[in-house]
Design an enzyme around this catalytic site. Structure first.
Site, PDB file in Angstrom:
ATOM      1  N   TYR A 256     -15.650  92.590  89.280  1.00 35.56           N
ATOM      2  CA  TYR A 256     -14.670  93.658  89.069  1.00 35.56           C
ATOM      3  C   TYR A 256     -14.381  94.315  90.409  1.00 35.56           C
ATOM      4  O   TYR A 256     -15.296  94.631  91.162  1.00 35.56           O
ATOM      5  CB  TYR A 256     -15.236  94.693  88.091  1.00 35.56           C
ATOM      6  CG  TYR A 256     -14.329  95.875  87.828  1.00 35.56           C
ATOM      7  CD1 TYR A 256     -13.141  95.730  87.122  1.00 35.56           C
ATOM      8  CD2 TYR A 256     -14.670  97.149  88.282  1.00 35.56           C
ATOM      9  CE1 TYR A 256     -12.320  96.822  86.859  1.00 35.56           C
ATOM     10  CE2 TYR A 256     -13.852  98.244  88.024  1.00 35.56           C
ATOM     11  CZ  TYR A 256     -12.680  98.076  87.310  1.00 35.56           C
ATOM     12  OH  TYR A 256     -11.872  99.154  87.065  1.00 35.56           O
TER      13      TYR A 256
ATOM     14  N   ASP B 282     -16.491  93.376  98.826  1.00 30.08           N
ATOM     15  CA  ASP B 282     -16.276  94.606  98.063  1.00 30.08           C
ATOM     16  C   ASP B 282     -17.616  95.309  97.884  1.00 30.08           C
ATOM     17  O   ASP B 282     -18.395  94.972  97.000  1.00 30.08           O
ATOM     18  CB  ASP B 282     -15.639  94.278  96.706  1.00 30.08           C
ATOM     19  CG  ASP B 282     -15.385  95.531  95.880  1.00 30.08           C
ATOM     20  OD1 ASP B 282     -15.777  96.629  96.321  1.00 30.08           O
ATOM     21  OD2 ASP B 282     -14.793  95.397  94.785  1.00 30.08           O
TER      22      ASP B 282
ATOM     23  N   LYS C 159     -17.463 105.015  95.605  1.00 34.17           N
ATOM     24  CA  LYS C 159     -18.726 105.486  95.021  1.00 34.17           C
ATOM     25  C   LYS C 159     -19.608 106.248  96.032  1.00 34.17           C
ATOM     26  O   LYS C 159     -19.263 107.357  96.392  1.00 34.17           O
ATOM     27  CB  LYS C 159     -19.443 104.328  94.336  1.00 34.17           C
ATOM     28  CG  LYS C 159     -18.532 103.751  93.228  1.00 34.17           C
ATOM     29  CD  LYS C 159     -19.149 102.784  92.256  1.00 34.17           C
ATOM     30  CE  LYS C 159     -18.167 102.538  91.118  1.00 34.17           C
ATOM     31  NZ  LYS C 159     -17.789 101.157  90.910  1.00 34.17           N
TER      32      LYS C 159
HETATM   33  C1  LIG Z   1     -16.273 100.722  90.785  1.00 35.06           C
HETATM   34  C2  LIG Z   1     -15.829  99.564  91.514  1.00 35.06           C
HETATM   35  C3  LIG Z   1     -14.500  99.438  91.965  1.00 35.06           C
HETATM   36  C4  LIG Z   1     -13.431 100.433  91.595  1.00 35.06           C
HETATM   37  O1  LIG Z   1     -13.659 101.702  92.132  1.00 35.06           O
HETATM   38  P1  LIG Z   1     -12.903 102.963  91.468  1.00 35.06           P
HETATM   39  O2  LIG Z   1     -13.324 104.105  92.333  1.00 35.06           O
HETATM   40  O3  LIG Z   1     -13.413 103.050  90.062  1.00 35.06           O
HETATM   41  O4  LIG Z   1     -11.466 102.711  91.524  1.00 35.06           O
HETATM   42  C5  LIG Z   1     -14.181  98.359  92.761  1.00 35.06           C
HETATM   43  N1  LIG Z   1     -15.091  97.433  93.084  1.00 35.06           N
HETATM   44  C6  LIG Z   1     -16.377  97.514  92.665  1.00 35.06           C
HETATM   45  C7  LIG Z   1     -17.347  96.466  93.092  1.00 35.06           C
HETATM   46  C8  LIG Z   1     -16.785  98.562  91.851  1.00 35.06           C
HETATM   47  O5  LIG Z   1     -18.031  98.609  91.417  1.00 35.06           O
END
Ligand SMILES: *Cc1c(COP(=O)(O)O)cnc(C)c1O
Length: 431
Positions: free
Chosen positions: A144, A239, A267
């Site tokens: 994701y 990511d 995050k």
């Molecule tokens: C949470 C998450 C996202 C998205 O971040 P948001 O701040 O919710 O838009 C993208 N990539 C990873 C790996 C994530 O865990």
């Protein structure tokens, strides 16, 4: 456990928000029942509107690595707010956080702050396409990367829980530029490159997956992807929205010795306030506007309160803090495994540092296909027993639990007592 007020609020919320929530996984669809409405968080604990206290392993889905309301973070945010909540002009706090990031992750030569992880991944992909002049993107089944259109193809997280592999509303013309491969399967990716190498702009990956539950990369896997990207002239995008500044000072890239072209953050880098960032090689980042022609912008980007929260959080995350997280993670994992064995419930416990998932399956979980073999019914029984006994685990089999430096040994003891009941409840469910 009294939940009257949460139930009343959820009924009202259902008249206002789709599914009663402002982000899908909060709705407990993966486990059933009514989500708790939270009144406050302190340290490793959440208190709901009915006054129930929980040890929190969600931590706002990862950002709160120092726990709720860490005094140092609160102080810095309040001081920043006193000077003004947003300027729409450069301010010194952006430099402070960026220098901290580059000091800890020197492969991030230049970066751009935005306001969420989704913004960061969406922009990173645009930059990769703009830089290479190619359109194809490779992602992995179950990974994701936020809710951006090109990434809602075989996505994990809430999409996994809800069983919507491809979201309506994503044009087929957009989705067709996203190629997917199974995670941890290097031969499959090698074949994909052999067939499409000349048109692939980038590969984006969760270095340690958190969004189909925790999945650990096989030794050498990430390094091999980096080499493939280099060979074919595609950019390697790591990511680190979940893993960044969580798995260690340099995140997963530091842990596995990766030197990607672009990295995405979110995050932890915002310490609980809305922040995202993407960055990497200066040569690539200098193509971003206004230095270059690839457009990216945000009214609240580099927001001073968010920069203050991120800076204060990163400063708390010393090597000793990561050592503490590792020790707590080891103890929690050992306790959970012993408890599952005692209840005769077959589980796979995947963990890297302060991220862990208990999968209710007897076969090792190494990719999306093996994760899907887990019993969500058993997970649901486990989850609700924990919740009833004061432990707030992520409300889905396909999410990571997180530890913070605020989790004490007493919190872990309470958790393991609840887990005993949780595994006993799971054992009663036929699979
Ligand atoms: C949470 C998450 C996202 C998205 O971040 P948001 O701040 O919710 O838009 C993208 N990539 C990873 C790996 C994530 O865990």
């Amino acid at each position: 456990m009294k939940t009257d007020l949460s139930e009343k609020l959820f009924a009202r919320a259902n008249t206002l928000f789709p599914g009663g929530v402002n982000s899908p996984v909060r709705a407990f669809k993966g486990v059933g029942g009514t989500p708790r409405f939270i009144a406050r968080g302190r340290g490793a604990h959440l208190v709901d509107v009915d006054g129930n206290d929980y040890v929190d392993y969600v931590l706002s889905w990862g950002p709160l690595i120092a726990g709720h309301c860490a005094p140092e973070v609160m102080r810095e945010v309040q001081e920043a707010l006193r000077e003004g909540s947003s300027f729409g002009a450069p301010s010194p706090k952006e430099i402070q956080l960026a220098e901290l990031v580059r000091e800890r992750a020197p492969w991030i030569e230049k970066m751009r702050f935005c306001s969420s992880g989704t913004e960061a991944t969406t922009a990173a992909i645009r930059v990769a396409r703009g830089f290479t002049g190619r359109d194809e993107l490779v992602k992995f089944d179950g990974c994701y990367h936020g809710a951006g259109d090109p990434l809602l193809v075989k996505a994990g997280s809430g999409v996994e829980t809800l069983g919507l592999p491809d979201s309506p509303g994503v044009p087929a013309d957009v989705a067709r530029h996203t190629l997917t491969a199974p995670y941890n399967d290097l031969p499959a990716l090698t074949r994909l490159f052999a067939a499409h190498g000349a048109t692939i702009a980038a590969v984006i990956i969760e270095p340690v997956v958190g969004n189909m539950g925790v999945i650990v990369p096989r030794p050498g896997y990430l390094e091999a992807i980096q080499a493939l990207c280099k060979h074919y002239g595609a950019l390697f995008i790591v990511d680190e929205v979940m893993t960044g500044f969580r798995l260690g000072t340099g995140g997963a890239c530091g842990l596995y010795g990766l030197r990607p072209d672009l990295v995405c953050f979110g995050k932890v880098i915002g310490g609980g306030l809305p922040v995202g960032a993407f960055g990497g090689r200066a040569e690539v980042m200098d193509r971003v506007a206004p230095a270059g022609p690839i457009y990216q912008a945000g009214t609240l980007s580099g927001n001073p309160m968010a920069m203050a929260a991120g800076t204060a959080t990163l400063k708390l995350m010393t090597p000793a803090a990561y050592a503490l997280l590792e020790a707590r993670g080891t103890a929690l994992a050992a306790g959970l495994l012993a408890s599952a064995a005692e209840a005769k419930v077959p589980v796979q416990l995947n963990r890297v540092g302060s991220m862990l998932t208990v999968f209710f399956t007897s076969t090792p979980v190494t990719d999306a296909a093996s994760a899907r073999l887990a019993s969500t019914k058993r997970f649901g029984a486990f989850f609700h027993a924990l919740l009833e006994n004061g432990v707030y685990f992520p409300p889905s089999q396909f999410e990571s639990a997180f530890l913070s430096t605020a989790h004490s040994e007493a919190d872990l003891d309470l958790t393991l007592r609840a887990a005993k009941l949780g595994f006993a409840a799971a054992a009663k469910i036929e699979v």
